[in-house]
Enzyme design. Structure first.
Site, PDB file in Angstrom:
ATOM      1  N   ALA A 252       0.831  -1.209   0.000  1.00 14.76           N
ATOM      2  CA  ALA A 252       0.000   0.000   0.000  1.00 14.76           C
ATOM      3  C   ALA A 252       0.865   1.258   0.000  1.00 14.76           C
ATOM      4  O   ALA A 252       1.908   1.301   0.654  1.00 14.76           O
ATOM      5  CB  ALA A 252      -0.914  -0.009   1.221  1.00 14.76           C
ATOM      6  N   PRO A 253       0.446   2.282  -0.763  1.00 10.64           N
ATOM      7  CA  PRO A 253      -0.795   2.417  -1.548  1.00 10.64           C
ATOM      8  C   PRO A 253      -0.710   1.872  -2.972  1.00 10.64           C
ATOM      9  O   PRO A 253      -1.630   2.064  -3.755  1.00 10.64           O
ATOM     10  CB  PRO A 253      -1.020   3.918  -1.578  1.00 10.64           C
ATOM     11  CG  PRO A 253       0.365   4.489  -1.577  1.00 10.64           C
ATOM     12  CD  PRO A 253       1.191   3.564  -0.709  1.00 10.64           C
ATOM     13  N   GLY A 254       0.385   1.224  -3.356  1.00 10.14           N
ATOM     14  CA  GLY A 254       0.430   0.504  -4.610  1.00 10.14           C
ATOM     15  C   GLY A 254       1.257   1.108  -5.722  1.00 10.14           C
ATOM     16  O   GLY A 254       1.324   0.545  -6.817  1.00 10.14           O
ATOM     17  N   CYS A 372      12.096   4.417   3.362  1.00  7.67           N
ATOM     18  CA  CYS A 372      12.166   5.864   3.139  1.00  7.67           C
ATOM     19  C   CYS A 372      12.827   6.511   4.349  1.00  7.67           C
ATOM     20  O   CYS A 372      12.386   7.534   4.854  1.00  7.67           O
ATOM     21  CB  CYS A 372      10.781   6.461   2.847  1.00  7.67           C
ATOM     22  SG  CYS A 372       9.522   6.025   4.049  1.00  7.67           S
TER      23      CYS A 372
END
Length: 430
Positions: A252-254, A372
């Site tokens: 997610a979110p893809g 990240c």
């Protein structure tokens, strides 16, 4: 009576200071104000948080004694006032007047005099107050994060801090199944949207100014998606081959799943998994808009029982939960919500995810680990610990010209007007 914009912003920020993320607090706040006021509400919240540690230090100099915990909304209102005076285009007199007025809408009329006195004192003594800030306060970072960034990235440190304190660019990923980057740039120019190509990803386009996606040519039909350029590099490192089965374990979110599918038309299957069923719906929405197919599975990557029946996979992408220290400009609440003691716990979770997913990878397959984060403990530190305990895990050199080569991977650092901060490492199963 319509909601007061600054009072709404103060309540929203007060929730963040109480431990709630801005992503959780802001949507309800946006519904309380007129549609025309929503961009300003977002600007006030994001702007105050991006430089919030600096404003907190200034407020500490202005207050005779700290405010009580129940007055967190008043503290937020004062920080909001400092943001308007320091870093917005709102005229000083309007910023003071509107902030003072908002105190009544918080049902704390006693705070009107406090707001007026403190903000006017700041205007009179701005130079002296700002010159007295500590280095971390002046750089608008919590002291622990300032110290770690300076220690781990001494040469790149000024650029990282600058990027963290700025509004991020809006970056697109064009869908090569439908168009080329040059063709899409021409389409943007034809509707007077200024943009330029990225330099790390062949599908990246930077918009000179953010706009609503409804104005992007062909967006509804899948011609482009919003995705940071550093995030687009995941598909490069995965380098999926025709006929392979791919697992995106924290999907997610893809965005990364969809990019892999856009570039790999002849894949046997892509499984997009996420522990959060609600967030997995976002993956399905993106797949539908882009007319792509993937199997979506609710699964905990650290204990992936739901995925065992689908194994083995040729390639696995692990976009691991992390401190988000590489995307602070997009999530400025990180400066308030994240603590130094969170980092070892996150590293343990990341290691647990690698342990859980490794058995699902076929011998000879590749696992790509991404975060990240810009902190070594979550990046090289995790890969070092995992390879030390896993005999058949072989680190691969990522032969790319972007980012900074580290002991086990490559680190893209956040830059003003450029990509976010992401780390990538690749492991081959012997």
């Amino acid at each position: 009576m319509a909601a007061n914009l600054r009072a709404t912003a103060a309540r929203t920020l007060g929730q963040v200071f109480g431990g709630r993320s801005l992503n959780q607090a802001l949507p309800a706040a946006l519904q309380q104000v007129a549609a025309a006021d929503r961009p300003l509400l977002q600007q006030l919240c994001y702007g105050t948080l991006r430089l919030g540690p600096r404003y907190q230090a200034l407020l500490g100099k202005l207050l005779d004694k700290p405010l009580k915990p129940r007055d967190r909304d008043v503290e937020a209102l004062l920080l909001l006032g400092l943001y308007q005076l320091e870093d917005s285009r709102i005229p000083d007199h309007a910023a003071v007047a509107e902030t003072v007025s908002a105190a009544s809408r918080l049902k704390k009329p006693w705070a009107k005099g406090l707001c007026n006195a403190l903000l006017r004192r700041f205007l009179r003594e701005r130079e002296e107050l700002c010159s007295g800030l500590a280095e971390a306060e002046g750089a608008a970072h919590p002291e622990w994060l300032y110290r770690q960034l300076l220690s781990q990235w001494p040469e790149a440190f000024p650029g990282i801090v600058e990027a963290n304190n700025l509004q991020p660019p809006m970056t697109l990923r064009i869908n090569q199944r439908l168009t080329s980057r040059e063709s899409y740039l021409q389409e943007l120019r034809s509707v007077d949207i200024a943009a330029h190509p990225g330099w790390l990803s062949g599908e990246a386009i930077y918009l000179d100014s953010p706009i609503d996606v409804k104005y992007l040519p062909g967006f509804a039909d899948g011609a482009a998606s919003v995705q940071d350029e550093a995030a687009q590099l995941a598909a490069q490192v995965m380098a999926a081959e025709p006929g392979e089965r791919i697992l995106d374990a924290c999907a997610a979110p893809g965005g990364k799943s969809c990019h892999i599918l856009e570039l790999g038309e002849e894949l046997a299957e892509l499984v997009a998994a996420d522990v959060d069923a609600t967030r997995l719906e976002r993956v399905q929405e993106n797949l539908q808009r882009l007319k792509l197919d993937a199997r979506c599975v609710v699964a905990d990557a650290s204990s992936p029982d739901a995925l065992k029946a689908l194994a083995p996979f040729d390639r696995v992408l692990v976009d691991a939960p992390c401190s988000a220290t590489g995307v602070i400009r997009r999530h400025p609440d990180v400066k308030f919500l994240r603590r130094e003691e969170d980092i070892p716990a996150l590293a343990e979770l990341q290691l647990a995810i690698l342990r859980g997913l490794w058995p699902l990878l076929r011998p000879g397959g590749r696992l790509v680990y991404a975060t990240c984060s810009v902190l070594r403990q979550e990046n090289d530190g995790v890969i070092e610990a995992f390879t030390a305990e896993t005999a058949d895990a072989l680190p691969e050199t990522i032969e790319k010209g972007w980012g900074v080569a580290t002991l086990y991977g490559r680190q893209v650092l956040p830059s003003a007007g450029g990509p976010d901060g992401l780390y990538y490492a690749a492991l081959q199963k012997r």
